[in-house]
Design a protein around this motif. Structure first.
Motif, PDB file in Angstrom:
ATOM      1  N   THR A   1       7.210  92.876 105.853  1.00 51.73           N
ATOM      2  CA  THR A   1       7.777  92.172 106.999  1.00 51.73           C
ATOM      3  C   THR A   1       9.292  92.325 106.998  1.00 51.73           C
ATOM      4  N   ARG A   2       9.860  92.178 108.186  1.00 55.09           N
ATOM      5  CA  ARG A   2      11.304  92.083 108.325  1.00 55.09           C
ATOM      6  C   ARG A   2      11.622  90.737 108.979  1.00 55.09           C
ATOM      7  N   ILE A   3      12.489  89.992 108.348  1.00 55.70           N
ATOM      8  CA  ILE A   3      12.956  88.726 108.913  1.00 55.70           C
ATOM      9  C   ILE A   3      14.438  88.873 109.210  1.00 55.70           C
ATOM     10  N   ASN A   4      14.778  88.688 110.481  1.00 57.40           N
ATOM     11  CA  ASN A   4      16.159  88.901 110.936  1.00 57.40           C
ATOM     12  C   ASN A   4      16.633  90.309 110.566  1.00 57.40           C
TER      13      ASN A   4
ATOM     14  N   LYS B   1      18.932  67.887 117.826  1.00 54.62           N
ATOM     15  CA  LYS B   1      17.769  68.756 118.014  1.00 54.62           C
ATOM     16  C   LYS B   1      17.466  68.866 119.504  1.00 54.62           C
ATOM     17  N   ASP B   2      17.300  70.098 119.954  1.00 56.44           N
ATOM     18  CA  ASP B   2      17.013  70.354 121.368  1.00 56.44           C
ATOM     19  C   ASP B   2      15.541  70.707 121.525  1.00 56.44           C
ATOM     20  N   TYR B   3      14.723  69.682 121.798  1.00 57.32           N
ATOM     21  CA  TYR B   3      13.294  69.902 122.037  1.00 57.32           C
ATOM     22  C   TYR B   3      12.994  70.148 123.512  1.00 57.32           C
ATOM     23  N   ILE B   4      14.040  70.223 124.346  1.00 56.39           N
ATOM     24  CA  ILE B   4      13.831  70.594 125.747  1.00 56.39           C
ATOM     25  C   ILE B   4      13.754  72.116 125.859  1.00 56.39           C
ATOM     26  N   ALA B   5      14.731  72.797 125.252  1.00 56.17           N
ATOM     27  CA  ALA B   5      14.719  74.266 125.280  1.00 56.17           C
ATOM     28  C   ALA B   5      13.552  74.824 124.475  1.00 56.17           C
ATOM     29  N   ILE B   6      13.268  74.191 123.322  1.00 57.94           N
ATOM     30  CA  ILE B   6      12.150  74.625 122.476  1.00 57.94           C
ATOM     31  C   ILE B   6      11.256  73.411 122.239  1.00 57.94           C
TER      32      ILE B   6
ATOM     33  N   ASN C   1      13.556  77.896 110.899  1.00 55.13           N
ATOM     34  CA  ASN C   1      13.787  77.812 112.344  1.00 55.13           C
ATOM     35  C   ASN C   1      14.724  78.920 112.813  1.00 55.13           C
ATOM     36  N   GLY C   2      14.327  79.596 113.882  1.00 56.16           N
ATOM     37  CA  GLY C   2      15.178  80.615 114.479  1.00 56.16           C
ATOM     38  C   GLY C   2      15.000  82.010 113.917  1.00 56.16           C
ATOM     39  N   ASP C   3      14.161  82.185 112.880  1.00 59.95           N
ATOM     40  CA  ASP C   3      13.950  83.518 112.315  1.00 59.95           C
ATOM     41  C   ASP C   3      13.307  84.451 113.343  1.00 59.95           C
ATOM     42  N   ILE C   4      13.726  85.713 113.325  1.00 58.19           N
ATOM     43  CA  ILE C   4      13.061  86.762 114.105  1.00 58.19           C
ATOM     44  C   ILE C   4      12.175  87.532 113.133  1.00 58.19           C
ATOM     45  N   VAL C   5      10.882  87.542 113.388  1.00 52.22           N
ATOM     46  CA  VAL C   5       9.916  88.061 112.418  1.00 52.22           C
ATOM     47  C   VAL C   5       9.215  89.296 112.980  1.00 52.22           C
ATOM     48  N   GLU C   6       9.173  90.344 112.185  1.00 50.65           N
ATOM     49  CA  GLU C   6       8.475  91.578 112.546  1.00 50.65           C
ATOM     50  C   GLU C   6       7.518  91.923 111.417  1.00 50.65           C
TER      51      GLU C   6
ATOM     52  N   PRO D   1       2.634  67.159 111.301  1.00 50.91           N
ATOM     53  CA  PRO D   1       3.490  67.178 112.490  1.00 50.91           C
ATOM     54  C   PRO D   1       4.682  68.118 112.419  1.00 50.91           C
ATOM     55  N   ASP D   2       5.257  68.362 111.224  1.00 49.64           N
ATOM     56  CA  ASP D   2       6.469  69.173 111.149  1.00 49.64           C
ATOM     57  C   ASP D   2       6.173  70.625 111.493  1.00 49.64           C
ATOM     58  N   SER D   3       7.088  71.257 112.205  1.00 45.94           N
ATOM     59  CA  SER D   3       6.900  72.646 112.610  1.00 45.94           C
ATOM     60  C   SER D   3       8.199  73.417 112.453  1.00 45.94           C
ATOM     61  N   VAL D   4       8.053  74.731 112.310  1.00 46.65           N
ATOM     62  CA  VAL D   4       9.201  75.632 112.409  1.00 46.65           C
ATOM     63  C   VAL D   4       8.955  76.533 113.616  1.00 46.65           C
ATOM     64  N   TYR D   5      10.028  76.943 114.248  1.00 48.32           N
ATOM     65  CA  TYR D   5       9.940  77.752 115.454  1.00 48.32           C
ATOM     66  C   TYR D   5      10.612  79.094 115.184  1.00 48.32           C
ATOM     67  N   VAL D   6       9.835  80.157 115.284  1.00 50.87           N
ATOM     68  CA  VAL D   6      10.346  81.499 115.003  1.00 50.87           C
ATOM     69  C   VAL D   6      10.095  82.381 116.224  1.00 50.87           C
ATOM     70  N   PHE D   7      10.684  83.571 116.202  1.00 49.40           N
ATOM     71  CA  PHE D   7      10.623  84.464 117.355  1.00 49.40           C
ATOM     72  C   PHE D   7       9.971  85.786 116.969  1.00 49.40           C
ATOM     73  N   THR D   8       9.202  86.347 117.894  1.00 50.94           N
ATOM     74  CA  THR D   8       8.733  87.721 117.755  1.00 50.94           C
ATOM     75  C   THR D   8       9.887  88.651 118.125  1.00 50.94           C
ATOM     76  N   PRO D   9       9.778  89.953 117.818  1.00 46.96           N
ATOM     77  CA  PRO D   9      10.844  90.884 118.237  1.00 46.96           C
ATOM     78  C   PRO D   9      11.082  90.895 119.745  1.00 46.96           C
TER      79      PRO D   9
END
Length: 765
Positions: A475-478, A343-348, A490-495, A436-444
């Motif tokens: 919604t659109r995911i990926n 797991k790369d918690y430095i970049a994210i 994790n990593g989903d692009i969400v619109e 504590p648990d989280s997911v990390y997603v992206f905007t468009p």
């Protein structure tokens, strides 16, 4: 600095004079906790309730970073606190002043400013000694008084229950924290010292305080990145909640240390050698998992202690983030990495600002070993979190990433408070966001958004903005269209796709995860359906009053008395709360009965003679009541079905068929939330119903069935197909809009006679 000596009017005698202890010199039994000293002169002339030694550590820590002027202010706060707590002792028998000093010492470890240290020393004077906020403002200034006020409990307010009092205390503390993060830092220091000294309490109180710590303070410490405090609070709470398990596990870990020392030393030597040969200057630490961490892994994965192989881990601290990745490569060359365990918690970074590289390698003898790799700065933040940067602005006047995230979360607490009706609901929403648990997603636009594990696309929409959430329709995911209820990974692009005509529905509450989304939806439902909910609540209370042989027409005197004993300002608020399921009609009726019986002489009121004469009319359902009455999606009741009603918090009345299996299970869990309901007459609307048709897999089958449904004066709102058990059969699922049960029976009879149809059933989910 020495807090007690110098200009202080309270003194102690030297330890070698042979004098009695300060507590003995008072010549009387120590005063009860909340009893103030009898006179100011007594406070001035009585030796201090703690010795010089107890302030030595605090003095040393403060002298490292405070100016003489600040030290003088701290000294004045200490004097005042010592006088106010004079004669007051803790359960352990220690002078009470030892507790504020210990709390201030923990805050000094974080190098908090002079106002926070003063608040730590004074944090109990309002609660225990009835010191007014105005007096603190006059003596120490408004900022210190505000901090102390945020830390004080609301013991003088009449609450309906201990749960409500606790929830209100947390609400006040969290809102004060949202305005000034130092409040929660001092509060966590206070809780940590209380947990360290909890041993003298009775077992029941130990468990209650430990459960509260585990449920609220542990996740807050984690959310703010205070990992040292987080781990220690977890272990302390675990030791009091499950003392036998704690002792057993502690013995097992001590025994394992000796057995595994050879393996740990071998790994340590190999890692240090590899890093040195790679030209990396790094610090390598062995790290043992906390007892609670081991216990939770055993519990969650159903393992014995011998099966938990990664009791030990290693931490590598390097100079900069580039060396972190270089060190990672060096380790992967030394031992094989386990797939899926990087797991790369430095970049994210995590939401609390935590940054590290995590990797699990297969060490000697096939033992999995976890490594954490980080820089010195990352290590500082990992251990101290927001306390490492507790001021909102750094020297350059700009907010760091961690401060941005913390400030945004604290601001969300204020947003939730504006939309929330009461303290218990506010705490419910906030606790959801503390896991504590989280997911990390992206905007468009590639912005990273952190959400709790299990969050849906609708949570994402509300995280962006409340208006986006309220108007979301899809919604659109990926880049693929999916339902709003879809869980994010994790990593989903969400619109999010919105429409001005879209509005929240009660069903949304079943699949949102975040407190912000839940509170915003509830706020909308409360305001938009106010009149409908009020009328429904009035009807439900009338029914409940009849069940206890009381007249539903409440006299003004009784209404005034009821309002005086509740948080509502007018009777319609109580009706509305009942209508949305926030209050139970039966409990309100019971309370009204108690008021009548307690004060029957001054409240003229009509009792029915007996239960037989009290007519209990069911609530009439027309299907057009709006969102305050909903037809349960699990069974989709239609006129002609036997029905029952469930009062669900903030969703109003949910109507089920009386043979619904889901309703039967809910009734067992909450039998008091069910009421009698009946269909009304002249229902001028259509109702959804589901049917499944099994048909031969041949051309034109779907068209024939759809045509028959249309000819039977029904409308198809949804259809989908799936393969049957046999290769030549297909199941077609229809949602159709019909008038009543008789209409549905006629449609099913007509479809059954079609060629190729082998079976037709009404469908329940």
């Amino acid at each position: 600095m020495n807090i007690i000596n110098g200009n202080s009017s309270v003194t102690t005698k030297p330890a070698d004079t042979g004098s009695v202890t300060p507590m003995q010199t008072q010549g009387s039994v120590p005063a009860p906790k909340n009893q103030a000293p009898s006179s100011a002169s007594a406070m001035r002339n009585t030796p201090a309730s703690t010795g010089v030694a107890s302030t030595t550590a605090l003095s040393a820590k403060l002298s490292e970073y405070m100016s003489p002027a600040d030290l003088k202010l701290v000294k004045e706060a200490y004097r005042f606190s010592d006088e106010m707590h004079l004669g007051q002792v803790r359960k352990s028998g220690e002078p009470y002043i030892s507790h504020p000093i210990a709390v201030a010492e923990i805050c000094a470890d974080w190098k908090l400013d002079v106002q926070a240290i003063m608040a730590a020393l004074l944090h109990d004077v309002m609660e225990d000694q009835d010191v007014k906020k105005e007096e603190l403002i006059e003596r120490f200034g408004a900022p210190v008084a505000t901090l102390v006020d945020g830390l004080s409990k609301l013991e003088k307010i009449e609450f309906q229950s201990q749960i409500e009092a606790q929830a209100e205390n947390f609400r006040k503390m969290l809102l004060a924290m949202a305005r000034d993060v130092r409040v929660i830092l001092v509060k966590l220091a206070d809780r940590l010292h209380n947990m360290r000294t909890l041993g003298v309490m009775v077992p029941e109180k130990k468990r209650r305080i430990s459960r509260e710590t585990m449920d609220v303070y542990v996740p807050i410490a984690h959310r703010l990145g205070l990992n040292n405090i987080y781990r220690e609070l977890q272990d302390l709470a675990f030791s009091h909640l499950y003392p036998m398990r704690y002792r057993t596990l502690s013995k097992a870990v001590k025994a394992a240390r000796g057995n595994r020392r050879e393996v740990v030393n071998k790994i340590m030597d190999a890692v240090k050698t590899s890093l040195r040969e790679a030209g990396l200057q790094a610090e390598v630490y062995g790290r043992e998992k906390t007892l609670y961490g081991i216990y939770r892994k055993m519990h969650d994965k159903h393992l014995s202690f011998s099966q938990v192989l990664d009791v030990y881990g290693f931490r590598i601290v390097v100079s900069d983030f580039r060396e972190s990745y270089y060190a990672l490569g060096t380790l992967h060359a030394l031992y094989k990495p386990m797939p899926g365990k990087f797991k790369d918690y430095i970049a994210i970074p995590k939401t609390n600002g935590y940054q590290s590289l995590h990797t699990t390698l297969i060490g000697p003898y096939g033992t999995p070993v976890e490594f954490q790799i980080r820089t010195q700065d990352m290590h500082h933040v990992a251990e101290s979190g927001v306390a490492a940067h507790w001021l909102y602005k750094n020297e350059e006047g700009s907010l760091s990433d961690l401060q941005h995230r913390t400030h945004a979360w604290l601001q969300s607490l204020l947003d939730i408070q504006k939309q929330t009706g009461d303290s218990a609901e506010f705490l419910e929403h906030v606790k959801v966001d503390l896991f504590p648990d989280s997911v990390y997603v992206f905007t468009p636009k590639s912005k990273i958004i952190a959400l709790p594990r299990g969050a849906t696309a609708l949570d994402f929409a509300y995280n962006i903005h409340t208006d986006i959430g309220d108007q979301a329709i899809a919604t659109r995911i990926n880049h693929e269209p999916v339902p709003l209820r879809s869980e994010l990974k994790n990593g989903d692009i969400v619109e999010i796709i919105t429409s001005p005509d879209s509005r929240p529905t009660p069903n949304w509450l079943t699949y949102v995860r975040t407190g912000k989304a839940r509170s915003a939806i509830r706020h909308y439902l409360r305001t938009i359906n106010l009149n409908e909910s009020t009328e429904l609540g009035k009807q439900l209370l009338a029914q409940a009053l009849l069940s206890v042989n009381l007249n539903p027409e409440l006299p003004d005197a009784l209404i005034d008395k009821l309002l005086n004993e509740s948080t509502a300002k007018e009777i319609d608020e109580i009706y509305t709360d009942i209508g949305i399921g926030k209050r139970m009609a039966a409990l309100v009726a019971r309370h009204i009965l108690d008021l009548v019986e307690d004060d029957s002489s001054s409240i003229p009121f009509q009792h029915y003679g007996d239960k037989q004469s009290a007519k209990r009319d069911p609530v009439i359902i027309y299907g057009s009541e709006g969102l305050s009455v909903q037809l349960a999606p699990c069974c989709l009741p239609i006129p002609g079905d036997g029905i029952v009603g469930q009062l669900k918090r903030d969703q109003g009345l949910i109507v089920h068929t009386d043979d619904c299996e889901h309703a039967k299970r809910l009734h067992i869990k909450e039998p008091d939330r069910w009421i009698d309901v009946n269909w009304g007459e002249d229902l001028n609307r259509r109702f959804d119903s589901r049917i499944v048709v099994t048909v031969s897999n041949e051309r034109g089958a779907l068209a024939r069935i759809a045509a028959e449904i249309g000819e039977s004066d029904a409308n198809i709102s949804h259809v989908n197909m799936e393969d049957g058990d046999a290769n030549d059969m297909t199941h077609i699922h229809f949602t159709i809009q019909i008038e009543d049960r008789a209409h549905l029976a006629r449609i099913m009879r007509n479809i059954r006679h079609l060629n190729g149809v082998t079976r037709i059933l009404r469908e329940h989910s």
